[in-house]
Design a protein around this motif. Structure first.
Motif, PDB file in Angstrom:
ATOM      1  N   GLU A  82      51.390  35.118   1.022  1.00  0.00           N
ATOM      2  CA  GLU A  82      50.942  36.194   1.698  1.00  0.00           C
ATOM      3  C   GLU A  82      50.977  36.259   3.255  1.00  0.00           C
ATOM      4  O   GLU A  82      51.271  37.353   3.899  1.00  0.00           O
ATOM      5  CB  GLU A  82      49.458  36.712   1.073  1.00  0.00           C
ATOM      6  CG  GLU A  82      48.427  35.461   1.319  1.00  0.00           C
ATOM      7  CD  GLU A  82      47.007  35.961   0.774  1.00  0.00           C
ATOM      8  OE1 GLU A  82      46.122  35.503   1.289  1.00  0.00           O
ATOM      9  OE2 GLU A  82      46.960  36.920  -0.009  1.00  0.00           O
ATOM     10  N   TRP A  83      50.917  34.897   3.601  1.00  0.00           N
ATOM     11  CA  TRP A  83      51.055  34.874   5.265  1.00  0.00           C
ATOM     12  C   TRP A  83      52.652  35.038   5.372  1.00  0.00           C
ATOM     13  O   TRP A  83      52.917  35.733   6.430  1.00  0.00           O
ATOM     14  CB  TRP A  83      50.484  33.486   5.742  1.00  0.00           C
ATOM     15  CG  TRP A  83      49.104  33.309   5.457  1.00  0.00           C
ATOM     16  CD1 TRP A  83      48.307  34.075   5.055  1.00  0.00           C
ATOM     17  CD2 TRP A  83      48.572  31.895   5.120  1.00  0.00           C
ATOM     18  NE1 TRP A  83      46.912  33.610   5.114  1.00  0.00           N
ATOM     19  CE2 TRP A  83      46.868  32.206   5.002  1.00  0.00           C
ATOM     20  CE3 TRP A  83      48.900  30.549   5.402  1.00  0.00           C
ATOM     21  CZ2 TRP A  83      46.130  31.182   4.962  1.00  0.00           C
ATOM     22  CZ3 TRP A  83      47.892  29.658   5.395  1.00  0.00           C
ATOM     23  CH2 TRP A  83      46.662  29.870   4.940  1.00  0.00           C
TER      24      TRP A  83
ATOM     25  N   ARG B 120      59.040  33.555  13.139  1.00  0.00           N
ATOM     26  CA  ARG B 120      58.208  33.315  11.905  1.00  0.00           C
ATOM     27  C   ARG B 120      57.744  32.074  11.799  1.00  0.00           C
ATOM     28  O   ARG B 120      56.851  31.317  11.363  1.00  0.00           O
ATOM     29  CB  ARG B 120      58.894  33.901  10.765  1.00  0.00           C
ATOM     30  CG  ARG B 120      57.980  34.716   9.833  1.00  0.00           C
ATOM     31  CD  ARG B 120      58.545  35.762   9.009  1.00  0.00           C
ATOM     32  NE  ARG B 120      59.721  35.253   8.158  1.00  0.00           N
ATOM     33  CZ  ARG B 120      60.884  36.046   7.705  1.00  0.00           C
ATOM     34  NH1 ARG B 120      60.794  37.327   8.372  1.00  0.00           N
ATOM     35  NH2 ARG B 120      61.843  35.605   7.227  1.00  0.00           N
TER      36      ARG B 120
ATOM     37  N   THR C  42      55.436  30.849  14.471  1.00  0.00           N
ATOM     38  CA  THR C  42      54.020  31.645  14.676  1.00  0.00           C
ATOM     39  C   THR C  42      53.322  31.651  13.252  1.00  0.00           C
ATOM     40  O   THR C  42      52.224  31.558  13.172  1.00  0.00           O
ATOM     41  CB  THR C  42      54.393  32.671  15.169  1.00  0.00           C
ATOM     42  OG1 THR C  42      54.909  33.583  14.337  1.00  0.00           O
ATOM     43  CG2 THR C  42      54.647  32.736  16.803  1.00  0.00           C
ATOM     44  N   ILE C  43      54.055  31.281  12.244  1.00  0.00           N
ATOM     45  CA  ILE C  43      53.370  31.395  10.842  1.00  0.00           C
ATOM     46  C   ILE C  43      53.236  30.153   9.986  1.00  0.00           C
ATOM     47  O   ILE C  43      52.478  29.464   9.759  1.00  0.00           O
ATOM     48  CB  ILE C  43      53.602  32.569  10.091  1.00  0.00           C
ATOM     49  CG1 ILE C  43      53.334  34.070  10.661  1.00  0.00           C
ATOM     50  CG2 ILE C  43      53.181  32.430   8.732  1.00  0.00           C
ATOM     51  CD1 ILE C  43      53.850  35.242   9.864  1.00  0.00           C
TER      52      ILE C  43
ATOM     53  N   PRO D 213      51.813  26.739  12.338  1.00  0.00           N
ATOM     54  CA  PRO D 213      50.416  26.679  12.292  1.00  0.00           C
ATOM     55  C   PRO D 213      49.940  26.463  10.864  1.00  0.00           C
ATOM     56  O   PRO D 213      48.798  25.627  10.459  1.00  0.00           O
ATOM     57  CB  PRO D 213      50.001  27.954  12.781  1.00  0.00           C
ATOM     58  CG  PRO D 213      51.038  28.852  13.278  1.00  0.00           C
ATOM     59  CD  PRO D 213      52.179  28.049  12.782  1.00  0.00           C
ATOM     60  N   ALA D 214      50.449  27.094   9.911  1.00  0.00           N
ATOM     61  CA  ALA D 214      50.002  27.089   8.296  1.00  0.00           C
ATOM     62  C   ALA D 214      50.150  25.516   7.983  1.00  0.00           C
ATOM     63  O   ALA D 214      49.358  24.944   7.249  1.00  0.00           O
ATOM     64  CB  ALA D 214      50.544  28.142   7.684  1.00  0.00           C
TER      65      ALA D 214
ATOM     66  N   PHE E  19      42.303  24.662  10.241  1.00  0.00           N
ATOM     67  CA  PHE E  19      41.603  25.925  10.194  1.00  0.00           C
ATOM     68  C   PHE E  19      40.740  26.320   9.118  1.00  0.00           C
ATOM     69  O   PHE E  19      41.140  25.666   7.957  1.00  0.00           O
ATOM     70  CB  PHE E  19      42.641  27.481  10.389  1.00  0.00           C
ATOM     71  CG  PHE E  19      43.855  27.232   9.504  1.00  0.00           C
ATOM     72  CD1 PHE E  19      43.527  27.713   8.304  1.00  0.00           C
ATOM     73  CD2 PHE E  19      44.937  26.625   9.744  1.00  0.00           C
ATOM     74  CE1 PHE E  19      44.683  27.465   7.317  1.00  0.00           C
ATOM     75  CE2 PHE E  19      45.948  26.337   9.116  1.00  0.00           C
ATOM     76  CZ  PHE E  19      45.971  26.858   7.719  1.00  0.00           C
ATOM     77  N   GLN E  20      39.806  26.846   9.145  1.00  0.00           N
ATOM     78  CA  GLN E  20      39.110  27.429   8.005  1.00  0.00           C
ATOM     79  C   GLN E  20      39.369  28.719   7.408  1.00  0.00           C
ATOM     80  O   GLN E  20      39.657  29.665   7.920  1.00  0.00           O
ATOM     81  CB  GLN E  20      37.737  27.548   8.134  1.00  0.00           C
ATOM     82  CG  GLN E  20      36.779  25.992   8.360  1.00  0.00           C
ATOM     83  CD  GLN E  20      35.596  26.303   7.911  1.00  0.00           C
ATOM     84  OE1 GLN E  20      34.690  27.207   8.757  1.00  0.00           O
ATOM     85  NE2 GLN E  20      34.973  25.515   6.903  1.00  0.00           N
ATOM     86  N   GLU E  21      39.639  28.758   5.977  1.00  0.00           N
ATOM     87  CA  GLU E  21      40.131  29.902   5.362  1.00  0.00           C
ATOM     88  C   GLU E  21      38.908  30.750   5.075  1.00  0.00           C
ATOM     89  O   GLU E  21      37.757  30.188   4.781  1.00  0.00           O
ATOM     90  CB  GLU E  21      40.913  29.811   4.144  1.00  0.00           C
ATOM     91  CG  GLU E  21      42.297  29.268   4.506  1.00  0.00           C
ATOM     92  CD  GLU E  21      43.273  28.889   3.096  1.00  0.00           C
ATOM     93  OE1 GLU E  21      43.073  29.643   2.299  1.00  0.00           O
ATOM     94  OE2 GLU E  21      43.879  27.951   3.126  1.00  0.00           O
TER      95      GLU E  21
END
Lengths: 279, 309
Positions: A179-180, A194, A197-198, A201-202, A277-279
């Protein structure tokens, strides 16, 4: 409640250390009467006849040696007599250099493999075969081809720290939530942007976990590698002190290696906390 | 009173076609003969849905209603350009859809916010994707104005993990609106929310969509939500081989309030009609029998239910 349990556990930890030190002291100082054998004291010491007396140093001896080593860590009195700090610096430099090279190669390569199912299928078997090989097995090959012991040690660090980073980066990139990715696609973000920036970090927490495993392995391997190649470094220091039969310095080196390893690990743990990061 | 006024499979067909032709200038989306098949291990491929024909006018709010598994999400994904059709085409603004486009914003079922960015960061990411040449300050200002629209100005610097489900979905709505798309695609955007939050968000979405005359296609399985929001409700039969069985034109007044809607005459007729469809007719729909009775995939019957309008 959490506060008390932390105090409790550190108290318990101190108690355990004190107990171990006491047992160690008792074991190493109790039977001092081994002189009766009549042998040459130096020979007796060499053969470790008076059990525990001169052979294994007491905690007090270790403490004294530690203070002495750390009070002048950077002296250089010839090839076989360098301060422990200097030796550590050699080892650290090799580890960081080898680790950095592995990062430069491993992370981008893992990124590409993770994004391409084709490459992933093609390279995975090769990685699976190379990954379990002890890094020291590469040493003769490295010495033969590179013909430089210092560079060979760096190569060994490179080869042992590349696998966790490669595998973790691949896994992290391949498992970014679809989905990200779809957010990026529906916003018509160009592929390279992409990725940066996606996907980056993910996947960053997984990548840094790989780096943390890598630096741990690198710090394990450097001691063995330097024992083999000799010359400088904390591994060589230990081997040299073994030849000098200075058990006390070996114990000092073990403690120092442990502390440095912990610091390296904590540094990456800190980075990991920053980018998680926290989801 | 309160009976089905016009259920006219045959007559409706021509009417739909007429509207489609007459208003072709206002046509936003035209779905033509869409089908999706998935290969199945050790067997013939499974057709999720087939022969779907649907057009959406500019400024219209269309809901697709159906059970899970009828492929409604796949229809939406094809419109979003995230998935490819096995057969048929979708024409948006006189050109065939070949991939994702900033003209069609998606509000995802699971908000899909990027968790490492703040609320402002998430919306600004979309704004700068839409307007790559804008300055940082302009992007920020534009993003903040859309966050204000969904009432989250106080949470600009919060991260998604610090927000409740409803707030997250609000950010998702702000992000979709901030790129000022020609069309909004919503995939069960409120299904994960509690009833109270869902109601508030439906109100806000309806308000924004009516104000901006936004064209919307929304997927839902909530009958009340469909009646409250939609101008037309597309009923899909159960998959596999799902079809559009009929299209219900919503006869509720355009000015509607959620808490009064169910007191309006005719509301329960529409609701019962939709419920009946979901409970029984969606499963028992027989293409051959329906075709003999005048049903056509290209021109599914338009049904109007209401009190003597």
């Amino acid at each position: 409640m959490k506060q008390t349990s932390r105090i409790q556990s550190s108290l318990l930890s101190c108690t355990i250390v004190v107990l171990v030190l006491m047992v160690w002291t008792a074991f190493t100082t109790q039977s001092g009467g081994g002189v009766a054998s009549g042998a040459d004291p130096a020979y007796a010491a060499l053969m470790n006849e008076d059990a525990g007396g001169a052979g294994i140093p007491s905690p007090l001896d270790v403490g004294r040696a530690l203070v002495q080593q750390l009070s002048d860590p950077f002296y250089d009195a010839g090839p076989n007599d360098k301060g422990i700090g200097l030796q550590l610096a050699y080892s650290l430099a090799r580890v960081l250099l080898g680790f950095a090279l592995a990062m430069i190669v491993g992370v981008p390569l893992g990124f590409v493999i993770g994004m391409s199912p084709l490459l992933s299928g093609a390279l995975n078997p090769i990685i699976q075969i190379l990954k379990p090989v002890s890094p020291l097995a590469w040493m003769p090959l490295a010495l033969y081809t590179i013909k430089d012991s210092g560079q060979s040690a760096i190569f060994v660090i490179f080869i042992c720290s590349i696998w966790p980073m490669l595998v973790n980066t691949t896994f992290g990139v391949a498992n970014v939530r679809s989905e990200w990715l779809n957010v990026g696609r529906t916003l018509e973000v160009p592929p390279l942007k992409r990725a940066l920036t996606i996907i980056l970090p993910a996947a960053a927490p997984t990548i840094v976990t790989g780096m943390r495993i890598s630096i741990g392995i690198a710090w394990l391997v450097i001691v063995a590698a330097e024992m083999l190649v000799g010359g400088t470094g904390i591994g060589y220091f230990i081997w040299n002190e073994w030849n000098n039969l200075s058990i006390v310095n070996i114990i000092v080196a073990i403690l120092v290696i442990g502390v440095i390893g912990m610091i390296l690990d904590q540094m990456l743990a800190g980075i990991s906390r920053l980018i998680t990061f926290q989801e | 009173m309160n009976t089905i006024l016009k259920l006219m499979p045959k007559g409706a067909c021509t009417e739909t076609a007429d509207i489609a032709d007459r208003k072709s200038g206002r046509k936003m989306i035209s779905i033509e003969g869409l089908a999706k098949c998935y290969p199945k291990r050790g067997g013939a491929p499974v057709t999720i849905f087939e022969d779907i024909w649907l057009f959406i006018e500019r400024g219209e709010f269309v809901c697709i209603l159906g059970h899970s598994g009828c492929g409604k999400t796949t229809v939406l994904n094809i419109l979003a350009g995230l998935s490819e059709a096995s057969e048929g085409t979708v024409i948006a603004d006189d050109s065939e859809i070949s991939g994702p486009s900033l003209d069609r914003a998606v509000i995802f079922q699971g908000h899909a916010l990027l968790p490492w960015m703040t609320v402002l960061g998430n919306v600004a990411y979309a704004v700068s994707a839409r307007n790559p040449r804008w300055s940082r300050a302009k992007v920020r200002e534009h993003a903040a104005s859309f966050i204000a629209k969904v009432g989250l100005s106080y949470a600009l610097d919060k991260r998604p993990s610090e927000l409740s489900g409803g707030m997250k979905q609000r950010v998702g709505i702000a992000r979709a609106l901030s790129i000022e798309p020609k069309m909004l695609l919503m995939d069960e955007p409120f299904s994960a929310l509690d009833a109270l939050t869902r109601g508030t968000l439906q109100d806000e979405v309806r308000k924004i969509c009516v104000e901006t005359e936004q064209t919307v296609l929304m997927i839902t399985h909530d009958v009340d939500e469909a009646i409250y929001l939609a101008d037309r409700i597309v009923l899909m039969t159960n998959g596999p081989n799902a079809r559009v069985a009929e299209i219900v034109r919503n006869t509720m007044p355009r000015e509607r309030a959620r808490n009064e809607l169910h007191h309006l005459p005719g509301y329960y007729d529409i609701r019962n009609h939709l419920m009946d469809f979901l409970v029984s007719r969606s499963g028992s729909f027989d293409v051959e029998a329906a075709t003999q009775a005048g049903w056509s995939a290209k021109r599914p019957p338009v049904v109007e239910i209401g009190s003597g309008v």
